[in-house]
Design a protein around this motif. Sequence first.
Motif, mmCIF file in Angstrom:
data_model
loop_
_atom_site.group_PDB
_atom_site.id
_atom_site.type_symbol
_atom_site.label_atom_id
_atom_site.label_comp_id
_atom_site.label_asym_id
_atom_site.label_seq_id
_atom_site.Cartn_x
_atom_site.Cartn_y
_atom_site.Cartn_z
ATOM 1 N N VAL A 84 -66.742 -10.836 40.191
ATOM 2 C CA VAL A 84 -65.934 -11.702 39.347
ATOM 3 C C VAL A 84 -64.482 -11.722 39.812
ATOM 4 O O VAL A 84 -63.903 -12.757 40.096
ATOM 5 N N LEU A 85 -63.878 -10.538 39.923
ATOM 6 C CA LEU A 85 -62.481 -10.467 40.324
ATOM 7 C C LEU A 85 -62.319 -10.425 41.837
ATOM 8 O O LEU A 85 -61.336 -10.913 42.379
ATOM 9 N N THR A 86 -63.257 -9.801 42.532
ATOM 10 C CA THR A 86 -63.192 -9.731 43.997
ATOM 11 C C THR A 86 -64.518 -10.225 44.559
ATOM 12 O O THR A 86 -65.392 -9.433 44.918
ATOM 13 N N PRO A 87 -64.707 -11.532 44.631
ATOM 14 C CA PRO A 87 -66.021 -12.073 45.007
ATOM 15 C C PRO A 87 -66.342 -11.879 46.489
ATOM 16 O O PRO A 87 -65.820 -12.581 47.348
ATOM 17 N N ILE A 88 -67.185 -10.902 46.773
ATOM 18 C CA ILE A 88 -67.770 -10.758 48.094
ATOM 19 C C ILE A 88 -69.278 -10.881 47.908
ATOM 20 O O ILE A 88 -69.887 -10.074 47.209
ATOM 21 N N PHE A 89 -69.856 -11.897 48.500
ATOM 22 C CA PHE A 89 -71.278 -12.150 48.342
ATOM 23 C C PHE A 89 -71.984 -11.829 49.655
ATOM 24 O O PHE A 89 -71.661 -12.408 50.696
ATOM 25 N N PHE A 90 -72.935 -10.910 49.593
ATOM 26 C CA PHE A 90 -73.695 -10.509 50.777
ATOM 27 C C PHE A 90 -75.048 -11.206 50.755
ATOM 28 O O PHE A 90 -75.803 -11.085 49.780
ATOM 29 N N VAL A 91 -75.340 -11.948 51.818
ATOM 30 C CA VAL A 91 -76.611 -12.658 51.932
ATOM 31 C C VAL A 91 -77.502 -11.841 52.854
ATOM 32 O O VAL A 91 -77.168 -11.599 54.016
ATOM 33 N N TYR A 92 -78.643 -11.417 52.327
ATOM 34 C CA TYR A 92 -79.494 -10.438 53.004
ATOM 35 C C TYR A 92 -80.928 -10.939 53.003
ATOM 36 O O TYR A 92 -81.268 -11.925 52.337
ATOM 37 N N ALA A 119 -69.498 0.003 60.859
ATOM 38 C CA ALA A 119 -68.065 -0.243 61.013
ATOM 39 C C ALA A 119 -67.720 -1.693 60.685
ATOM 40 O O ALA A 119 -66.702 -1.983 60.030
ATOM 41 N N ALA A 120 -68.571 -2.628 61.121
ATOM 42 C CA ALA A 120 -68.328 -4.045 60.847
ATOM 43 C C ALA A 120 -68.441 -4.338 59.346
ATOM 44 O O ALA A 120 -67.673 -5.148 58.803
ATOM 45 N N LEU A 121 -69.389 -3.686 58.677
ATOM 46 C CA LEU A 121 -69.552 -3.878 57.240
ATOM 47 C C LEU A 121 -68.321 -3.375 56.490
ATOM 48 O O LEU A 121 -67.823 -4.045 55.572
ATOM 49 N N GLN A 122 -67.821 -2.200 56.867
ATOM 50 C CA GLN A 122 -66.626 -1.669 56.217
ATOM 51 C C GLN A 122 -65.445 -2.618 56.404
ATOM 52 O O GLN A 122 -64.675 -2.882 55.469
ATOM 53 N N ALA A 123 -65.298 -3.158 57.614
ATOM 54 C CA ALA A 123 -64.199 -4.079 57.885
ATOM 55 C C ALA A 123 -64.329 -5.352 57.051
ATOM 56 O O ALA A 123 -63.331 -5.878 56.536
ATOM 57 N N THR A 162 -79.477 -4.156 57.729
ATOM 58 C CA THR A 162 -78.175 -3.550 57.446
ATOM 59 C C THR A 162 -78.213 -2.597 56.271
ATOM 60 O O THR A 162 -77.618 -1.508 56.308
ATOM 61 N N LEU A 163 -78.893 -2.974 55.219
ATOM 62 C CA LEU A 163 -78.840 -2.194 53.985
ATOM 63 C C LEU A 163 -79.960 -1.168 53.866
ATOM 64 O O LEU A 163 -80.130 -0.545 52.810
ATOM 65 N N LEU A 164 -80.710 -0.957 54.950
ATOM 66 C CA LEU A 164 -81.667 0.153 54.955
ATOM 67 C C LEU A 164 -80.930 1.484 54.882
ATOM 68 O O LEU A 164 -81.452 2.461 54.338
ATOM 69 N N ASN A 165 -79.738 1.519 55.404
ATOM 70 C CA ASN A 165 -78.887 2.711 55.320
ATOM 71 C C ASN A 165 -78.330 2.794 53.900
ATOM 72 O O ASN A 165 -77.594 1.914 53.451
ATOM 73 N N PRO A 166 -78.661 3.849 53.142
ATOM 74 C CA PRO A 166 -78.190 3.947 51.754
ATOM 75 C C PRO A 166 -76.673 3.856 51.623
ATOM 76 O O PRO A 166 -76.170 3.300 50.643
ATOM 77 N N ALA A 167 -75.948 4.383 52.625
ATOM 78 C CA ALA A 167 -74.488 4.317 52.555
ATOM 79 C C ALA A 167 -74.012 2.868 52.659
ATOM 80 O O ALA A 167 -73.077 2.455 51.962
ATOM 81 N N ASN A 168 -74.646 2.093 53.531
ATOM 82 C CA ASN A 168 -74.294 0.676 53.654
ATOM 83 C C ASN A 168 -74.600 -0.079 52.369
ATOM 84 O O ASN A 168 -73.819 -0.922 51.916
ATOM 85 N N ALA A 201 -70.960 -1.913 45.866
ATOM 86 C CA ALA A 201 -69.691 -1.586 45.222
ATOM 87 C C ALA A 201 -68.651 -2.680 45.452
ATOM 88 O O ALA A 201 -67.798 -2.939 44.606
ATOM 89 N N ALA A 202 -68.726 -3.328 46.614
ATOM 90 C CA ALA A 202 -67.740 -4.343 46.973
ATOM 91 C C ALA A 202 -68.055 -5.704 46.376
ATOM 92 O O ALA A 202 -67.163 -6.530 46.178
ATOM 93 N N GLY A 203 -69.323 -5.986 46.089
ATOM 94 C CA GLY A 203 -69.693 -7.300 45.580
ATOM 95 C C GLY A 203 -71.133 -7.338 45.153
ATOM 96 O O GLY A 203 -71.633 -6.404 44.542
ATOM 97 N N GLY A 204 -71.810 -8.418 45.465
ATOM 98 C CA GLY A 204 -73.200 -8.579 45.064
ATOM 99 C C GLY A 204 -74.063 -8.981 46.225
ATOM 100 O O GLY A 204 -73.621 -9.664 47.155
#
Length: 527
Positions: free
Chosen positions: A4-12, A67-71, A86-92, A98-101
């Motif tokens: 809502v406030l910081t819209p980052i949309f990840f298409v997976y 690294a690219a995801l963090q950037a 990309t999101l198979l890694n739990p940290a990713n 946390a950053a968006g949806g």
Amino acid sequence: MNTVLTPIFFVYGPPGSGKTSTGRYLGQALNLPFIDLDHEITASAGHTIPEIFALDGESGFRARENAALQAACERGPAVVALGGGTLLNPANRALAEAAGGVVCLSAPQSALAERLGNAAGTRPLLGNAAELEARLTALLANRAEHYASFAIQVETVGLTAAEAAWAVQVRLGRFRVTGMGRAYEILVQAGLLGQLGNLLRAHGLNGPMALVSDAHVAPLHGARAAAALRAAGFSVCSITLPAGESAKTLDSAARLWEQFLKAGLERGSTVVALGGGVIGDLAGFAASAYLRGVRWVAVPTSLLAMVDASLGGKTAIDLPQGKNLVGAFHPPALVIADPDLLHSLPEAEMRNGLAEVLKHGILRDPGLFELCARGWQALQGGDWTALVRRAIAVKVLYILADPYEQDERAALNLGHTIGHGVEQASGFGLRHGEAVAVGLAAAARLAVRQGLAEPELVQQIDRALDGLGLPRHMPPGMDAARVLALMQNDKKKRGGQVRFVLPERIGTVRYGIGLDLDLETLREVTQ
């Protein structure tokens, strides 16, 4: 989902599901930068993905991916197309959520294989053309549970990239309306009222602010809305008007202008309309004329206002001769629809709003019509947020295609030509949605009389209205001659002739139909 406030949309989604093409269209629609994570990785490395795998192995590629995801997350609002693993890694995954949806695209394996056929050899995990089918089968089986674990799923088979991006917008409840001057966003998400001040701040809106509500809504939500605005640092003047259509007058608008002056509203200030359709129409109209136009925000609190009245930028007041005869196109700067507010509505108001939802289904969403046709009891335990988003999507499509109602947007008046006459003839004792319901039933009957629809359409619409507990006939004792006379003041009249919108079948209507409706015919289709 933190979008809502910081819209980052990840298409997976799996390889071939359309992440890059869909993400690019989504970025364009929402006016957000588009980032292709694979492109970012290859640009940074100076190598193609197969070359990175050959040089560094999969572990080396995954390190670059992290690294690219963090950037990407640090760059702020954007649409980001991710690689299929990309999101198979739990940290990713934790980082992205946390950053968006995250929106997960999908398609049957046959469709994925067909799309990937031309790219064989460019995806290391899928091998060459001879290996692709077997490797894709294994990859999908291995990741099936993972892909299914994401809450928002959109199947892309049979859709163009633009259509898939629209489906994503509907699921996210985020729309951007253009074509009426400054573009504005429509946000549909539970819990937004508590973030009202932060949302207005994030969208560049300024105070002092006038919070306009009515005697029904202000006691329920006014204090919370004002507190959210003040918490964000805004000076707020709360104005409460009488409830109901009878308050939508020039006198009420004059009262608002006087209060705006007293509160020190400037040309850069903002009017916030907290309420149903009456408050949105009235406060929006007052904002359109005050100091030759100030910005305003719609915060609809009724189902009818969320799916219809708050959208499209049409503002108005009534005259004794008819509804909405004085007004202006003055789009809101932002529409904030919080479906949690629907919990405070009485059942009659929810049914009232469902008339407009049903109308949108008749216009161009047969699936939405079928959902409504299940009846009131079935809807009670359903997902109201999804229903609101889907109904809003229909109206937004018309607004985008015809912002100033010069052509096809007139289709949104389905059920309203007779409905407005019935509503006014009742002295507004009949709710707007109830009057529109009568108009919908009448429009179906007129369509059959004109040879535009089969009789089965009348039965379909009648059953749906009955299931929602909405009327199909004018109230007993209503003066049909007065209804007919009031219809002559309809603002869609052209060349002295009233224009109708008539359904041909569920999902298709014809608009701009001139009919010289006589009293006998009006009685036949409404009684």
